[in-house]
Design a protein around this motif. Structure first.
Motif, PDB file in Angstrom:
ATOM      1  N   ARG A   1       0.839  -1.212   0.000  1.00  0.00           N
ATOM      2  CA  ARG A   1       0.000   0.000   0.000  1.00  0.00           C
ATOM      3  C   ARG A   1       0.867   1.252   0.000  1.00  0.00           C
ATOM      4  NH1 ARG A   1      -5.303  -1.346   3.655  1.00  0.00           N
ATOM      5  NH2 ARG A   1      -5.687  -3.353   2.710  1.00  0.00           N
ATOM      6  N   ARG A   2       1.965   1.213   0.746  1.00  0.00           N
ATOM      7  CA  ARG A   2       2.894   2.351   0.738  1.00  0.00           C
ATOM      8  C   ARG A   2       3.462   2.545  -0.667  1.00  0.00           C
ATOM      9  NH1 ARG A   2       6.566   0.614   5.819  1.00  0.00           N
ATOM     10  NH2 ARG A   2       4.927   0.603   7.374  1.00  0.00           N
TER      11      ARG A   2
ATOM     12  N   GLU B   1       4.894  -3.452   6.420  1.00  0.00           N
ATOM     13  CA  GLU B   1       3.574  -3.248   6.999  1.00  0.00           C
ATOM     14  C   GLU B   1       2.920  -4.591   7.336  1.00  0.00           C
ATOM     15  OE1 GLU B   1       0.858  -1.769   3.750  1.00  0.00           O
ATOM     16  OE2 GLU B   1       2.779  -1.655   2.767  1.00  0.00           O
TER      17      GLU B   1
ATOM     18  N   PHE C   1       0.946   4.277  -2.832  1.00  0.00           N
ATOM     19  CA  PHE C   1       0.912   5.711  -2.501  1.00  0.00           C
ATOM     20  C   PHE C   1       2.087   6.442  -3.154  1.00  0.00           C
ATOM     21  CE2 PHE C   1       2.359   9.147   0.335  1.00  0.00           C
ATOM     22  CZ  PHE C   1       1.244   9.957   0.309  1.00  0.00           C
TER      23      PHE C   1
ATOM     24  N   ALA D   1       7.395   8.787  10.536  1.00  0.00           N
ATOM     25  CA  ALA D   1       7.577   8.494   9.105  1.00  0.00           C
ATOM     26  C   ALA D   1       6.383   8.954   8.276  1.00  0.00           C
ATOM     27  CB  ALA D   1       7.810   7.000   8.919  1.00  0.00           C
TER      28      ALA D   1
ATOM     29  N   VAL E   1       1.151  14.676   0.395  1.00  0.00           N
ATOM     30  CA  VAL E   1      -0.270  14.930   0.113  1.00  0.00           C
ATOM     31  C   VAL E   1      -0.497  16.429  -0.084  1.00  0.00           C
ATOM     32  CG1 VAL E   1      -2.612  14.784   1.048  1.00  0.00           C
ATOM     33  CG2 VAL E   1      -1.072  12.848   1.300  1.00  0.00           C
TER      34      VAL E   1
ATOM     35  N   THR F   1      11.299  10.034   0.389  1.00  0.00           N
ATOM     36  CA  THR F   1      10.337   9.272   1.198  1.00  0.00           C
ATOM     37  C   THR F   1      10.455   7.779   0.908  1.00  0.00           C
ATOM     38  OG1 THR F   1       8.859  11.166   1.046  1.00  0.00           O
ATOM     39  CG2 THR F   1       7.895   9.141   1.843  1.00  0.00           C
TER      40      THR F   1
ATOM     41  N   LEU G   1      -5.659   8.066   4.789  1.00  0.00           N
ATOM     42  CA  LEU G   1      -4.612   7.210   4.195  1.00  0.00           C
ATOM     43  C   LEU G   1      -3.851   6.434   5.274  1.00  0.00           C
ATOM     44  CD1 LEU G   1      -3.219   9.635   1.471  1.00  0.00           C
ATOM     45  CD2 LEU G   1      -4.445   7.510   1.052  1.00  0.00           C
TER      46      LEU G   1
ATOM     47  N   TRP H   1      13.411   6.525   2.725  1.00  0.00           N
ATOM     48  CA  TRP H   1      13.113   6.479   4.167  1.00  0.00           C
ATOM     49  C   TRP H   1      12.205   5.296   4.495  1.00  0.00           C
ATOM     50  CZ3 TRP H   1      10.255  11.035   7.130  1.00  0.00           C
ATOM     51  CH2 TRP H   1      10.303  10.784   8.503  1.00  0.00           C
ATOM     52  N   TRP H   2      11.116   5.168   3.764  1.00  0.00           N
ATOM     53  CA  TRP H   2      10.126   4.136   4.074  1.00  0.00           C
ATOM     54  C   TRP H   2      10.626   2.723   3.779  1.00  0.00           C
ATOM     55  CZ3 TRP H   2       4.695   6.358   2.258  1.00  0.00           C
ATOM     56  CH2 TRP H   2       4.407   7.468   3.066  1.00  0.00           C
TER      57      TRP H   2
ATOM     58  N   GLY I   1       4.581  11.548   4.326  1.00  0.00           N
ATOM     59  CA  GLY I   1       3.345  11.287   3.599  1.00  0.00           C
ATOM     60  C   GLY I   1       2.447  12.515   3.600  1.00  0.00           C
TER      61      GLY I   1
ATOM     62  N   LEU J   1      11.873   1.163   6.877  1.00  0.00           N
ATOM     63  CA  LEU J   1      10.893   0.855   7.931  1.00  0.00           C
ATOM     64  C   LEU J   1      10.540  -0.629   7.893  1.00  0.00           C
ATOM     65  CD1 LEU J   1       8.352   3.807   7.543  1.00  0.00           C
ATOM     66  CD2 LEU J   1      10.158   3.590   9.244  1.00  0.00           C
TER      67      LEU J   1
ATOM     68  N   LEU K   1      -6.002   3.601   6.437  1.00  0.00           N
ATOM     69  CA  LEU K   1      -6.005   2.517   5.433  1.00  0.00           C
ATOM     70  C   LEU K   1      -4.605   1.930   5.220  1.00  0.00           C
ATOM     71  CD1 LEU K   1      -8.372   4.207   2.807  1.00  0.00           C
ATOM     72  CD2 LEU K   1      -8.942   2.321   4.338  1.00  0.00           C
ATOM     73  N   ARG K   2      -3.634   2.428   5.963  1.00  0.00           N
ATOM     74  CA  ARG K   2      -2.241   1.970   5.957  1.00  0.00           C
ATOM     75  C   ARG K   2      -1.529   2.217   4.608  1.00  0.00           C
ATOM     76  NH1 ARG K   2      -2.330  -3.414   6.957  1.00  0.00           N
ATOM     77  NH2 ARG K   2      -4.585  -3.512   7.079  1.00  0.00           N
ATOM     78  N   PHE K   3      -1.926   3.281   3.930  1.00  0.00           N
ATOM     79  CA  PHE K   3      -1.188   3.682   2.724  1.00  0.00           C
ATOM     80  C   PHE K   3       0.037   4.503   3.108  1.00  0.00           C
ATOM     81  CE2 PHE K   3      -5.076   2.536   0.568  1.00  0.00           C
ATOM     82  CZ  PHE K   3      -4.620   2.031  -0.627  1.00  0.00           C
ATOM     83  N   VAL K   4      -0.015   5.122   4.308  1.00  0.00           N
ATOM     84  CA  VAL K   4       1.160   5.819   4.847  1.00  0.00           C
ATOM     85  C   VAL K   4       1.417   5.282   6.257  1.00  0.00           C
ATOM     86  CG1 VAL K   4       0.927   7.965   3.521  1.00  0.00           C
ATOM     87  CG2 VAL K   4      -0.245   7.756   5.668  1.00  0.00           C
ATOM     88  N   PRO K   5       2.686   5.181   6.648  1.00  0.00           N
ATOM     89  CA  PRO K   5       2.983   4.650   7.983  1.00  0.00           C
ATOM     90  C   PRO K   5       2.587   5.621   9.090  1.00  0.00           C
ATOM     91  CG  PRO K   5       4.987   5.340   6.895  1.00  0.00           C
ATOM     92  CD  PRO K   5       3.898   5.524   5.905  1.00  0.00           C
TER      93      PRO K   5
END
Lengths: 69, 159
Positions: free
Chosen positions: A6-7, A61, A10, B40, B48, A51, B29, A54-55, B44, A58, B32-36
């Motif tokens: 999902r990240r 998820e 995005f 962090a 946006v 980003t 978002l 960075w992500w 996001g 992590l 819905l877990r599109f961004v942590p």
């Protein structure tokens, strides 16, 4: 083919919007000398890359139990 | 340059609404877990918010470079002769009385068709004068469409 997280979705959408902004911004700059769209698109593209870096560090998820089956 | 100024003004006016909408969208978002979550997620939020500005500027560019000139050409000339790909120059000027000017490079067929409908025919003896296709104004608004060389030029705005 790997399904993006999902990240990832995005970030992919952000990258697409920023590339579109850079493209249209470059056209606008060529036509009129206006820089605002090129600037925002470039800034967004840089932020998207940073980003993503960075992500990536992590922890992954957590997948909901209903999606795991 | 005036276009940059106009968009800067729009950015300042819409600063709070864009940040507020971005905050709501960011919360959705994140849910819905599109961004942590946590720190962090700030990146996001920034993405946006920047995306909101990018959409605002893209919408404005689409309107000023594609939709508005096509509509005005259809209104003043009967159809849109100048397409976005034929656009060679665009200028937005004025602050309280904004005006937009477009220059299109036309192909020979369209140029010949438009030359037949000049309001002011270029006099042969006096040298090249622009072939005016449309000109109108009232106490607040003005518009003019003319041919100059192989270019179709159109201006529309307030005075």
């Amino acid at each position: 083919m790997a399904v993006p997280s999902r990240r990832g979705v995005f970030l992919l959408l952000a990258a697409m919007l920023s590339i579109l902004s850079v493209g249209v911004g470059a056209w606008l700059f060529w036509l009129s000398g206006a820089r605002h769209l090129l600037l925002v698109g470039g800034l967004m593209l840089c932020l998207t890359v940073l980003t993503w870096i960075w992500w990536r560090r992590l922890p992954a998820e957590v997948v909901a139990p209903s999606r795991r089956t | 340059m005036a276009y940059d100024g106009a968009m800067l003004l729009a950015s300042i006016v819409l600063f709070i609404p864009i940040l507020a909408i971005a905050a709501i969208l960011h919360l959705i978002l994140r849910k819905l877990r599109f961004v942590p979550a946590a720190r962090a997620g700030l990146a996001g939020y920034a993405l946006v918010a920047l995306g909101g500005y990018a959409l605002l500027f893209l919408g404005s560019a689409l309107n000023l470079l594609v939709l508005k000139p096509a509509h005005l050409q259809a209104k003043y000339l009967g159809r849109a002769y100048g397409t976005p790909l034929a656009l060679r120059s665009f200028e937005h000027s004025g602050f309280q009385d904004p005006a937009d000017e477009w220059h299109y490079l036309l192909d020979e067929t369209d140029l010949a068709a438009l030359k037949r409908s000049c309001i002011v025919q270029p006099p042969v003896a006096k040298g090249p004068e622009p072939c005016v296709l449309y000109a109108d104004r009232d106490e607040r608004w003005f518009a003019e469409v003319w041919l100059e060389g192989s270019e179709l030029r159109m201006i529309d705005g307030l005075h």
